[in-house]
Write an enzyme that holds these catalytic residues in place. Structure first.
Site, short mmCIF file in Angstrom:
data_model
loop_
_atom_site.label_atom_id
_atom_site.label_comp_id
_atom_site.label_asym_id
_atom_site.label_seq_id
_atom_site.Cartn_x
_atom_site.Cartn_y
_atom_site.Cartn_z
N GLY A 36 16.73 21.43 -12.81
CA GLY A 36 15.99 22.68 -12.88
C GLY A 36 14.74 22.70 -13.73
O GLY A 36 14.18 23.77 -13.98
N TRP A 87 11.63 21.70 -13.05
CA TRP A 87 10.49 22.24 -12.32
C TRP A 87 10.65 23.74 -12.10
O TRP A 87 9.70 24.50 -12.20
CB TRP A 87 10.30 21.49 -11.00
CG TRP A 87 9.61 20.17 -11.15
CD1 TRP A 87 9.66 19.35 -12.24
CD2 TRP A 87 8.74 19.54 -10.21
NE1 TRP A 87 8.89 18.23 -12.01
CE2 TRP A 87 8.32 18.32 -10.78
CE3 TRP A 87 8.31 19.87 -8.93
CZ2 TRP A 87 7.47 17.43 -10.11
CZ3 TRP A 87 7.46 18.99 -8.25
CH2 TRP A 87 7.04 17.79 -8.84
N ASP A 93 19.11 23.14 -3.96
CA ASP A 93 19.65 21.79 -4.19
C ASP A 93 21.12 21.77 -3.80
O ASP A 93 21.79 22.80 -3.78
CB ASP A 93 19.50 21.39 -5.66
CG ASP A 93 19.55 19.88 -5.86
OD1 ASP A 93 18.50 19.29 -6.15
OD2 ASP A 93 20.64 19.29 -5.71
N ASP A 114 22.70 22.02 1.60
CA ASP A 114 22.00 20.89 2.20
C ASP A 114 20.70 21.36 2.85
O ASP A 114 20.72 22.24 3.73
CB ASP A 114 22.90 20.24 3.26
CG ASP A 114 22.35 18.95 3.82
OD1 ASP A 114 21.14 18.68 3.65
OD2 ASP A 114 23.12 18.20 4.44
N ASP A 153 10.59 17.41 -5.98
CA ASP A 153 10.73 16.26 -6.88
C ASP A 153 12.04 15.53 -6.60
O ASP A 153 12.56 14.81 -7.45
CB ASP A 153 10.68 16.74 -8.33
CG ASP A 153 10.48 15.59 -9.32
OD1 ASP A 153 9.66 14.70 -9.04
OD2 ASP A 153 11.15 15.59 -10.37
N LYS A 181 7.34 14.04 -4.33
CA LYS A 181 7.50 12.69 -4.90
C LYS A 181 7.81 11.69 -3.80
O LYS A 181 8.56 11.98 -2.86
CB LYS A 181 8.63 12.68 -5.93
CG LYS A 181 8.92 11.30 -6.52
CD LYS A 181 9.70 11.38 -7.80
CE LYS A 181 11.10 11.90 -7.61
NZ LYS A 181 11.80 12.02 -8.91
#
Length: 212
Positions: free
Chosen positions: A55, A57, A75, A94, A116, A156
């Site tokens: 958490g 970000w 998430d 998901d 990320d 990322k």
């Protein structure tokens, strides 16, 4: 200039800084640097944080929205218990499931999409970069489908030969798409970030796709 660590086992400058400033992980400073360079977030934005656990970000986004706008954080794993906010909406599930996609869409559209997320690594660079690329493609799909015109995006990616292919996809969606490696990335890490600025209006995107 912070001292550079050559070991993941020791808390480096960024890890210690994150602990002092109340962030769950050092990764927050990558987003901070990306925002300083590219101006990703503004007050009132609706932001989608993909693969957000634990958490860091999400916390940074909430702090920099200054109690305006909202953050939709998603998430498979829960956020750290300390990650809270009146304008935080957390979905645990998901990102590939239709149910989660529908819930995310209902809370949009978004001014900014960030991701990320990292795959479970094996130590085999070929396998790990392939898994990272799959996450990047998923994130690009969300950005394409969920962003408002002129919205921004960052994701990322583990550096590999396919990075330019992902940037080419992004150039069909965004006015500007480029790679950027923040200083807060570990020296030995082969991660970097792809940045998409100013999502094109859908009619422009479709027109350009038809020309290719």
């Amino acid at each position: 200039m912070p001292a550079k660590s050559n070991s993941y086992s020791k808390p480096d400058y960024w890890s210690q800084k994150a602990f002092k400033e109340g962030y769950p992980a050092r990764s927050v400073y990558k987003l901070q640097e990306i925002d300083r360079k590219f101006g990703m977030i503004k007050n009132g934005y609706t932001v989608l944080d993909l693969g957000s656990s634990p958490g860091s970000w999400t916390v940074w986004l909430l702090r920099n929205l200054n109690n305006s706008g909202k953050v939709v954080s998603v998430d498979l794993n829960p956020l750290s218990k300390a990650v809270k906010g009146d304008n935080l909406f957390f979905l645990q599930g998901d990102l590939l499931s239709e149910e989660i996609r529908c819930q995310i869409k209902e809370m949009g559209p978004y001014d900014l999409v960030v991701c990320d997320a990292a795959p479970l690594t094996t130590g085999n660079r070929t396998i790990d970069t392939a898994r990272s690329r799959a996450l990047v493609e998923m994130a690009i799909w969300y950005a394409s489908e969920m962003l408002k015109p002129n919205g921004n995006f960052c994701v990322k990616i583990f550096q590999n030969g396919d990075q330019q292919k992902e940037l080419q996809k992004m150039r069909e969606i965004f006015i500007t798409a480029k790679g950027f490696k923040p200083e807060a990335c570990r020296t030995e890490s082969f991660e970097t970030y792809l940045i998409g600025l100013k999502r094109k209006p859908r009619n422009v995107e479709q027109s350009q796709s038809g020309e290719n």
